[in-house]
Each structure stands twice: as structure tokens, then as C-alpha cells.
Design a protein around this motif. Structure first.
Motif, PDB file in Angstrom:
ATOM      1  N   GLU A   1      49.666  20.858   8.427  1.00 26.45           N
ATOM      2  CA  GLU A   1      50.431  21.716   9.329  1.00 26.45           C
ATOM      3  C   GLU A   1      50.648  23.070   8.667  1.00 26.45           C
ATOM      4  OE1 GLU A   1      54.075  19.661  10.103  1.00 26.45           O
ATOM      5  OE2 GLU A   1      53.102  18.160  11.371  1.00 26.45           O
ATOM      6  N   THR A   2      50.578  24.121   9.465  1.00 29.28           N
ATOM      7  CA  THR A   2      50.842  25.466   8.960  1.00 29.28           C
ATOM      8  C   THR A   2      52.342  25.633   8.758  1.00 29.28           C
ATOM      9  OG1 THR A   2      48.902  26.365  10.071  1.00 29.28           O
ATOM     10  CG2 THR A   2      50.648  27.939   9.487  1.00 29.28           C
ATOM     11  N   TYR A   3      52.709  26.152   7.593  1.00 27.91           N
ATOM     12  CA  TYR A   3      54.129  26.421   7.339  1.00 27.91           C
ATOM     13  C   TYR A   3      54.391  27.896   7.056  1.00 27.91           C
ATOM     14  CZ  TYR A   3      53.076  26.454   2.315  1.00 27.91           C
ATOM     15  OH  TYR A   3      52.567  26.751   1.077  1.00 27.91           O
ATOM     16  N   GLY A   4      53.340  28.689   7.035  1.00 28.52           N
ATOM     17  CA  GLY A   4      53.533  30.117   6.813  1.00 28.52           C
ATOM     18  C   GLY A   4      52.216  30.852   6.797  1.00 28.52           C
ATOM     19  N   VAL A   5      52.325  32.169   6.777  1.00 24.45           N
ATOM     20  CA  VAL A   5      51.151  33.034   6.706  1.00 24.45           C
ATOM     21  C   VAL A   5      51.391  34.047   5.600  1.00 24.45           C
ATOM     22  CG1 VAL A   5      49.743  34.754   7.913  1.00 24.45           C
ATOM     23  CG2 VAL A   5      50.604  32.761   9.155  1.00 24.45           C
ATOM     24  N   GLU A   6      50.434  34.164   4.707  1.00 21.15           N
ATOM     25  CA  GLU A   6      50.493  35.196   3.676  1.00 21.15           C
ATOM     26  C   GLU A   6      49.672  36.379   4.187  1.00 21.15           C
ATOM     27  OE1 GLU A   6      49.481  35.975  -1.027  1.00 21.15           O
ATOM     28  OE2 GLU A   6      49.197  33.971  -0.214  1.00 21.15           O
ATOM     29  N   LYS A   7      50.366  37.419   4.571  1.00 22.19           N
ATOM     30  CA  LYS A   7      49.714  38.608   5.103  1.00 22.19           C
ATOM     31  C   LYS A   7      48.925  39.314   4.006  1.00 22.19           C
ATOM     32  CE  LYS A   7      51.510  38.566   9.275  1.00 22.19           C
ATOM     33  NZ  LYS A   7      50.679  38.328  10.421  1.00 22.19           N
ATOM     34  N   ARG A   8      47.736  39.776   4.371  1.00 22.98           N
ATOM     35  CA  ARG A   8      46.886  40.548   3.456  1.00 22.98           C
ATOM     36  C   ARG A   8      46.722  39.826   2.100  1.00 22.98           C
ATOM     37  NH1 ARG A   8      47.079  46.461   5.044  1.00 22.98           N
ATOM     38  NH2 ARG A   8      46.926  46.891   2.838  1.00 22.98           N
ATOM     39  N   ALA A   9      46.450  38.543   2.172  1.00 20.49           N
ATOM     40  CA  ALA A   9      46.328  37.720   0.965  1.00 20.49           C
ATOM     41  C   ALA A   9      45.148  38.146   0.097  1.00 20.49           C
ATOM     42  CB  ALA A   9      46.196  36.244   1.336  1.00 20.49           C
ATOM     43  N   LEU A  10      44.058  38.532   0.735  1.00 19.61           N
ATOM     44  CA  LEU A  10      42.861  38.935   0.000  1.00 19.61           C
ATOM     45  C   LEU A  10      42.371  40.288   0.497  1.00 19.61           C
ATOM     46  CD1 LEU A  10      40.756  35.642  -0.066  1.00 19.61           C
ATOM     47  CD2 LEU A  10      42.164  36.585  -1.890  1.00 19.61           C
ATOM     48  N   ASN A  11      41.820  41.041  -0.437  1.00 21.41           N
ATOM     49  CA  ASN A  11      41.192  42.320  -0.126  1.00 21.41           C
ATOM     50  C   ASN A  11      39.739  42.200  -0.570  1.00 21.41           C
ATOM     51  OD1 ASN A  11      40.171  44.924  -0.106  1.00 21.41           O
ATOM     52  ND2 ASN A  11      41.957  45.836  -1.084  1.00 21.41           N
ATOM     53  N   VAL A  12      38.842  42.091   0.392  1.00 17.31           N
ATOM     54  CA  VAL A  12      37.419  41.956   0.109  1.00 17.31           C
ATOM     55  C   VAL A  12      36.725  43.237   0.570  1.00 17.31           C
ATOM     56  CG1 VAL A  12      35.324  40.591   0.474  1.00 17.31           C
ATOM     57  CG2 VAL A  12      37.565  39.459   0.437  1.00 17.31           C
ATOM     58  N   ASN A  13      36.359  44.043  -0.407  1.00 21.16           N
ATOM     59  CA  ASN A  13      35.678  45.310  -0.108  1.00 21.16           C
ATOM     60  C   ASN A  13      36.437  46.168   0.903  1.00 21.16           C
ATOM     61  OD1 ASN A  13      33.519  44.625  -1.845  1.00 21.16           O
ATOM     62  ND2 ASN A  13      32.616  43.388  -0.227  1.00 21.16           N
ATOM     63  N   GLY A  14      37.744  46.255   0.723  1.00 21.84           N
ATOM     64  CA  GLY A  14      38.556  47.100   1.576  1.00 21.84           C
ATOM     65  C   GLY A  14      39.007  46.473   2.884  1.00 21.84           C
TER      66      GLY A  14
ATOM     67  N   THR B   1      41.774  30.994   5.233  1.00 19.10           N
ATOM     68  CA  THR B   1      41.695  32.294   5.886  1.00 19.10           C
ATOM     69  C   THR B   1      42.061  32.138   7.364  1.00 19.10           C
ATOM     70  OG1 THR B   1      39.935  32.906   4.356  1.00 19.10           O
ATOM     71  CG2 THR B   1      40.205  34.291   6.299  1.00 19.10           C
ATOM     72  N   SER B   2      43.010  32.946   7.823  1.00 15.26           N
ATOM     73  CA  SER B   2      43.549  32.799   9.183  1.00 15.26           C
ATOM     74  C   SER B   2      42.487  32.840  10.267  1.00 15.26           C
ATOM     75  CB  SER B   2      44.592  33.882   9.455  1.00 15.26           C
ATOM     76  OG  SER B   2      45.729  33.660   8.660  1.00 15.26           O
ATOM     77  N   LYS B   3      41.413  33.577  10.053  1.00 15.85           N
ATOM     78  CA  LYS B   3      40.365  33.695  11.072  1.00 15.85           C
ATOM     79  C   LYS B   3      39.326  32.573  11.002  1.00 15.85           C
ATOM     80  CE  LYS B   3      40.800  38.654  11.623  1.00 15.85           C
ATOM     81  NZ  LYS B   3      40.154  39.954  11.576  1.00 15.85           N
ATOM     82  N   ASN B   4      39.445  31.677  10.039  1.00 13.30           N
ATOM     83  CA  ASN B   4      38.464  30.609   9.879  1.00 13.30           C
ATOM     84  C   ASN B   4      38.855  29.418  10.760  1.00 13.30           C
ATOM     85  OD1 ASN B   4      36.708  28.586   9.057  1.00 13.30           O
ATOM     86  ND2 ASN B   4      36.832  29.139   6.897  1.00 13.30           N
TER      87      ASN B   4
ATOM     88  N   PHE C   1      41.221  43.479   4.577  1.00 15.22           N
ATOM     89  CA  PHE C   1      42.278  42.526   4.238  1.00 15.22           C
ATOM     90  C   PHE C   1      42.182  41.286   5.114  1.00 15.22           C
ATOM     91  CE2 PHE C   1      43.951  46.490   2.609  1.00 15.22           C
ATOM     92  CZ  PHE C   1      44.453  46.083   1.372  1.00 15.22           C
ATOM     93  N   TYR C   2      42.488  40.133   4.503  1.00 12.53           N
ATOM     94  CA  TYR C   2      42.475  38.849   5.196  1.00 12.53           C
ATOM     95  C   TYR C   2      43.810  38.158   4.970  1.00 12.53           C
ATOM     96  CZ  TYR C   2      37.440  39.490   5.499  1.00 12.53           C
ATOM     97  OH  TYR C   2      36.189  39.991   5.765  1.00 12.53           O
ATOM     98  N   ASP C   3      44.371  37.604   6.042  1.00 18.66           N
ATOM     99  CA  ASP C   3      45.575  36.788   5.944  1.00 18.66           C
ATOM    100  C   ASP C   3      45.174  35.352   5.624  1.00 18.66           C
ATOM    101  OD1 ASP C   3      46.882  39.060   6.852  1.00 18.66           O
ATOM    102  OD2 ASP C   3      47.216  38.275   8.878  1.00 18.66           O
ATOM    103  N   ASP C   4      46.049  34.650   4.934  1.00 21.82           N
ATOM    104  CA  ASP C   4      45.863  33.220   4.674  1.00 21.82           C
ATOM    105  C   ASP C   4      46.931  32.428   5.403  1.00 21.82           C
ATOM    106  OD1 ASP C   4      43.639  33.215   3.031  1.00 21.82           O
ATOM    107  OD2 ASP C   4      44.763  33.016   1.156  1.00 21.82           O
ATOM    108  N   GLU C   5      46.531  31.352   6.069  1.00 21.62           N
ATOM    109  CA  GLU C   5      47.486  30.388   6.595  1.00 21.62           C
ATOM    110  C   GLU C   5      47.760  29.389   5.485  1.00 21.62           C
ATOM    111  OE1 GLU C   5      47.311  28.527  10.416  1.00 21.62           O
ATOM    112  OE2 GLU C   5      46.388  30.326  11.275  1.00 21.62           O
ATOM    113  N   LEU C   6      49.034  29.126   5.259  1.00 19.10           N
ATOM    114  CA  LEU C   6      49.463  28.176   4.242  1.00 19.10           C
ATOM    115  C   LEU C   6      49.733  26.859   4.959  1.00 19.10           C
ATOM    116  CD1 LEU C   6      51.894  30.609   2.431  1.00 19.10           C
ATOM    117  CD2 LEU C   6      49.467  30.219   1.961  1.00 19.10           C
ATOM    118  N   MET C   7      49.102  25.790   4.482  1.00 13.20           N
ATOM    119  CA  MET C   7      49.206  24.505   5.155  1.00 13.20           C
ATOM    120  C   MET C   7      49.656  23.440   4.164  1.00 13.20           C
ATOM    121  SD  MET C   7      45.793  24.642   7.578  1.00 13.20           S
ATOM    122  CE  MET C   7      46.477  23.705   8.944  1.00 13.20           C
ATOM    123  N   VAL C   8      50.280  22.396   4.712  1.00 16.44           N
ATOM    124  CA  VAL C   8      50.746  21.283   3.897  1.00 16.44           C
ATOM    125  C   VAL C   8      50.504  19.978   4.646  1.00 16.44           C
ATOM    126  CG1 VAL C   8      53.143  21.365   4.767  1.00 16.44           C
ATOM    127  CG2 VAL C   8      52.666  20.408   2.477  1.00 16.44           C
ATOM    128  N   LEU C   9      50.223  18.948   3.870  1.00 16.11           N
ATOM    129  CA  LEU C   9      50.117  17.584   4.390  1.00 16.11           C
ATOM    130  C   LEU C   9      51.136  16.753   3.618  1.00 16.11           C
ATOM    131  CD1 LEU C   9      48.698  15.277   6.002  1.00 16.11           C
ATOM    132  CD2 LEU C   9      47.173  15.034   4.031  1.00 16.11           C
TER     133      LEU C   9
END
Length: 166
Positions: free
Chosen positions: A141-154, A125-128, A156-164
Motif C-alpha cells: 500500500e502507498t503511504y506517501g510520495v517523495e516529490k522529486r526523489a530522483l533527478n535523471v539528466n535534469g 517511480t510514480s509513473k511506473n 525529476f521523478y517522484d517516488d511512491e513509498l509503499m509498505v507491506l
């Protein structure tokens, strides 16, 4: 603190901690408490006993499960060079003690034992900020962001996509 792979006998304590995680930080998981609360224990046992899934637990001196992380190796030939870290969680009473780092390090070490693996993916979660700091400290390392990845009770949360890269 002992970090070890969870096995069938750990299924009940794993499920209990998993349900806690889904209630404590619903924005961190694609599953919800309502999705999993009625799952039979056998489903948890199956998850803990598959050959390509490694779930590790951090156990306190009195055998309380304080945290978990799961590493999933891809099995299809075209993507078997990849693994994913999922279901990372440390109970609030045990945070800021290095448990998360120990769990993720154990998962990375397991991945390195597999000669086919070249990279490990995760989404956070981008805010974590504490989780992102942990993953970055271990080389992700972050390689992208999935906008509005999750909807929790209305909400939306973005996810940072990371890779090692291993």
C-alpha cells in the motif's frame, strides 16, 4: 524458469544485468550506470554474500539471468522489524511473463521466514504503472510520495513509498 538466491558464482551475470537495468530504466534506481560500471566484481560478490541481504534471480531454461530483486533486512535493533525491497528489474525480453511477480513473491516469502520482520518497504517511480500494479496486487500500500526523489539528466521523478505489513 527457476527463482533462486544468487551466490558468488552469479556475480558476473548479476553485474551485467544490473548495468543493463541502470541504462534501461535510469529513473527506477538511485544508482547510475556511471556509478557502477567501474565497480570491481568483488563489490558485487560482497553484495551477494552478506547474511542480511537476499538477492534473487530468475533464470531461464538456458541459465540466462532474466530478472532480479533484492531484500535487505535491517540489522539495527530499533529497526530490525523492517526490510526493504530494492533493485527490482526484469529484462525487457522477459517482461509480461510473471517473472516480476515470482521474484517479489520469493522476497516476501523470505521475509516471512524471519520472525522479527513485520513490514517490507519499497519505493517505486510514480509513473511506473506496471510496477505499482504488481506491488499492489501483492498487498503493498502507498503511504506517501517523495516529490522529486530522483533527478535523471535534469528530469525529476517522484517516488511512491509503499509498505507491506506481514
Amino acid at each position: 524458469m527457476e527463482i533462486r538466491r544468487l551466490i558468488e558464482k552469479d556475480a558476473e551475470s548479476y553485474k551485467k544485468l544490473r548495468l543493463e537495468a541502470l541504462q534501461d530504466t535510469p529513473e527506477a534506481f538511485s544508482s547510475s550506470y556511471e556509478d557502477e560500471v567501474n565497480y570491481p566484481l568483488k563489490r558485487t560478490v560482497d553484495r551477494l554474500t552478506q547474511d542480511h541481504i537476499y538477492t534473487y534471480g530468475a533464470l531461464t531454461d538456458n541459465d540466462t539471468l532474466a530478472g532480479t530483486v533484492t531484500l535487505i533486512h535491517e540489522t539495527k535493533p530499533k529497526i530490525r522489524h523492517r526490510s526493504s525491497i530494492v533493485a527490482m528489474y526484469v529484462s525487457p525480453d522477459h517482461r509480461k511473463k510473471g517473472i516480476g511477480k515470482a521474484l517479489v513473491t520469493k522476497a516476501i516469502d523470505q521475509a516471512r521466514e524471519n520472525s522479527h520482520l513485520e513490514q517490507i518497504y519499497l519505493a517505486v517511480t510514480s509513473k511506473n504503472e506496471p510496477a505499482k500494479k504488481l506491488y499492489t496486487s501483492l498487498g503493498f500500500e502507498t503511504y506517501g510520495v517523495e516529490k522529486r526523489a530522483l533527478n535523471v539528466n535534469g528530469v525529476f521523478y517522484d517516488d511512491e513509498l509503499m509498505v507491506l505489513m506481514l
